[in-house]
Write a protein that holds these residues in place. Structure first.
Motif, PDB file in Angstrom:
ATOM      1  N   HIS A 122      -6.729  -0.901  -6.623  1.00  0.00           N
ATOM      2  CA  HIS A 122      -5.455  -1.506  -7.005  1.00  0.00           C
ATOM      3  C   HIS A 122      -5.617  -2.340  -8.272  1.00  0.00           C
ATOM      4  O   HIS A 122      -5.249  -3.516  -8.329  1.00  0.00           O
ATOM      5  CB  HIS A 122      -4.907  -2.363  -5.864  1.00  0.00           C
ATOM      6  N   HIS A 134      -6.552   6.675   2.933  1.00  0.00           N
ATOM      7  CA  HIS A 134      -7.960   6.342   2.696  1.00  0.00           C
ATOM      8  C   HIS A 134      -8.457   5.308   3.700  1.00  0.00           C
ATOM      9  O   HIS A 134      -9.585   5.416   4.215  1.00  0.00           O
ATOM     10  CB  HIS A 134      -8.146   5.808   1.273  1.00  0.00           C
ATOM     11  N   GLN A 154      -3.321   5.416  -0.307  1.00  0.00           N
ATOM     12  CA  GLN A 154      -4.300   4.381   0.032  1.00  0.00           C
ATOM     13  C   GLN A 154      -4.300   4.075   1.525  1.00  0.00           C
ATOM     14  O   GLN A 154      -5.339   3.752   2.089  1.00  0.00           O
ATOM     15  CB  GLN A 154      -4.016   3.123  -0.786  1.00  0.00           C
ATOM     16  N   TYR A 166       0.838  -1.192   0.000  1.00  0.00           N
ATOM     17  CA  TYR A 166       0.000   0.000   0.000  1.00  0.00           C
ATOM     18  C   TYR A 166       0.876   1.246   0.000  1.00  0.00           C
ATOM     19  O   TYR A 166       1.906   1.292   0.680  1.00  0.00           O
ATOM     20  CB  TYR A 166      -0.897   0.040   1.232  1.00  0.00           C
TER      21      TYR A 166
END
Length: 548
Positions: free
Chosen positions: A304, A219, A216, A212
């Motif tokens: 992704h 998030h 992200q 990651y």
């Protein structure tokens, strides 16, 4: 000292430390300024020039402080001359030694500014019969101030070194400041981990080492309503990146020293200063990811989608990025400007690359058994040592900057020599590790199948799985270069496969470079139905088409 003409007077106050600012220093200087103006009949201007928390030893007040502003206003004519500048004593204006201090005083006199020092009730005008004596007095005072600053600076350095030595040898704490996931207990002189906050830091490192990026991770933290750490009111990628850079997570404390307006590392980090909340292996893995990825960048792909994120690049050298639309595609970052390579349909590209990778004989390419484990350990050690070398290079650069600013003394000379010696040792270690790597790669066993990628397909239907696949692929592959254009075949198509006249030239190719240095070039047929590649011998298989 005589009778002075009525002129406008300006007060100049300077305090160099926070301790002085917290005391009575400012009020004392201001009161003395008012008394001096009243005593000599000067009209004291309401405008006061104050350099609070500014050093006069390095001339910061002259180059960028309020004193610099005063000189600019005189030069521009905004302040009428002749006038008087009132200060406590010469070292309030400068502690840079005789030459620089006298130069500043003469500059003031040439501009029509007389200087009055409260401490000895002396007016420096340059036109009195005592001008030579005034000059000598100012120079002596300036030299005394410079020597006091030098002695004070050396005492502070010595005290700081003693504290650091005690911290390294006995474990005492040189400061109560600590990361937000800890608190300092004065009674025990120890730092205690705040488990709830530390668990957030651990989660950030866990996500990062799984593939990651900071965007992200942000998030995820926001979606789970995780409370932000520190003073920030919300989670941001910058905040995540800051946490990922903190050596304190593995217990290190880096002493710093101020150089001008910046802070530079002083000596090596102190080990076991803080309680470690991240293990060394996780930290090193994160450091290697950062080093390979360059700056800490977040992965922007939605869900992704691109499992080859960070691997795909164009023949021109730029990275391929995923673009959405009716059908996801990847294209060069310079597409439409300096590069004319066409886009590739992502779904077909993913299918074909996985098919090629799954068909490779990984045992022959990477080896298996204990030699493989040893090879992985050696390569890990190489990456870690390279990180240490980068830090050593930075340390040499920092010392060079310090010497440039402060001059070379015995202590700095010794530190620079040690830093250079450390850098050479690390280079030697890397060279030895490279030799071991070459030997182990040659000795790696060819028995069995080390890894196959067919199980990867079971992980592609959810975001978490695709993240893991990306991390897995990046552990095996250095990069994948995509290029199009009719180029001659590098391998001979298998005779059992359909072979038509127009298959004599390829549509394009995918060059897969493994971390071991091995390259495999897979070529797509002109009708986009067949791909051929070579990993030691000719191989071929039917696949979907790749490129538009």
């Amino acid at each position: 000292m005589g009778v002075y003409s009525t002129v406008i007077a300006y007060s100049y106050l300077r305090l160099s430390s926070k301790k002085q600012m917290a005391g009575y220093g400012r009020e004392r200087q201001l009161e003395n300024t008012v008394k001096a103006a009243q005593k000599h009949g000067w009209v004291l201007s309401e405008k006061t020039f104050e350099d609070l928390g500014v050093s006069g030893w390095k001339g910061q007040n002259v180059s960028e402080g309020a004193f610099s502003e005063f000189l600019s206003l005189v030069d521009s004519g905004s302040l009428q001359t002749p006038c008087v500048l009132i200060c406590e004593n010469p070292d309030r204006i400068s502690r840079q030694g005789v030459n620089k201090s006298v130069e500043i005083m003469l500059t003031l006199l040439r501009k029509g500014v007389q200087v009055y020092t409260v401490s000895d009730d002396r007016l420096y005008s340059g036109s009195s019969e005592y001008a030579l004596f005034d000059l000598m007095t100012w120079g002596i005072s300036a030299q005394r101030g410079a020597e006091e600053s030098e002695v004070k600076s050396q005492r502070i350095k010595d005290a700081r070194k003693r504290k650091q030595l005690a911290a390294r040898t006995t474990g005492i704490k040189v400061t109560s400041q600590c990361p937000v996931w800890m608190e300092y207990d004065k009674a025990s002189d120890q730092f205690n981990v705040l488990e709830e906050k530390a668990s957030i830091v651990k989660e950030i490192f866990s996500l990062y080492t799984q593939g990651y990026g900071s965007i992200q991770i942000t998030h995820k933290l926001v979606a789970s309503a995780t409370p932000p750490l520190g003073r920030s009111a919300k989670w941001t990628p910058q905040k995540v990146n800051y946490i990922l850079r903190q050596q304190s997570v593995i217990g290190l404390f880096q002493p710093m020293r101020k150089s001008g307006t910046t802070y530079l590392p002083e000596g090596e980090p102190i080990s076991d200063y803080y309680p470690a909340i991240i293990d060394q292996q996780t930290w090193e893995k994160a450091e290697i990811i950062k080093a390979k990825s360059g700056a800490l960048r977040g992965r922007k792909a939605i869900n992704h989608r691109n499992i080859f994120k960070g691997l795909l690049k164009c023949v021109c050298g730029r990275a391929y990025t995923l673009k959405g639309g009716n059908e996801d595609s990847v294209r060069c970052g310079s597409y439409g400007t300096t590069c004319k390579e066409p886009t590739w349909v992502y779904t077909k590209l993913e299918h074909n690359l996985l098919l090629v990778l799954n068909g490779l004989d990984w045992t022959a390419l990477t080896g298996t058994g204990e030699h493989v484990e040893q090879l992985e350990a050696i390569r890990h050690d190489i990456e870690v040592t390279k990180l240490k070398l980068a830090k050593a290079d930075k340390g040499v650069s920092n010392l060079a900057e310090t010497i440039k600013e402060m001059g070379l003394d015995d202590m700095l000379r010794s530190s620079l020599n040690e830093a250079r010696e450390q850098r050479e040792r690390l280079k030697g270690q890397i060279e030895k590790l490279r030799q071991k790597e070459t030997l182990l790669a040659a000795q790696a066993s060819n028995e069995g199948n080390w890894k196959r990628l067919h199980q990867v397909r079971n992980m592609l239907d959810n975001e978490e799985g695709r993240h893991k696949v990306n991390g897995y692929l990046r552990s095996l592959i250095s990069d994948i270069t995509l290029k199009t254009g009719a180029t001659p075949w590098l391998t001979t198509p298998h005779p059992e496969l359909p072979y038509r006249e127009h298959d004599t030239r390829s549509k394009g190719s995918m060059v897969i470079t493994l971390n071991s240095g091995v390259e495999i070039e897979a070529q797509v047929s002109k009708d986009q139905k067949t791909v051929y590649w070579n990993n030691g011998e000719s191989r071929s298989v039917f696949v979907f088409g790749n490129s538009k």
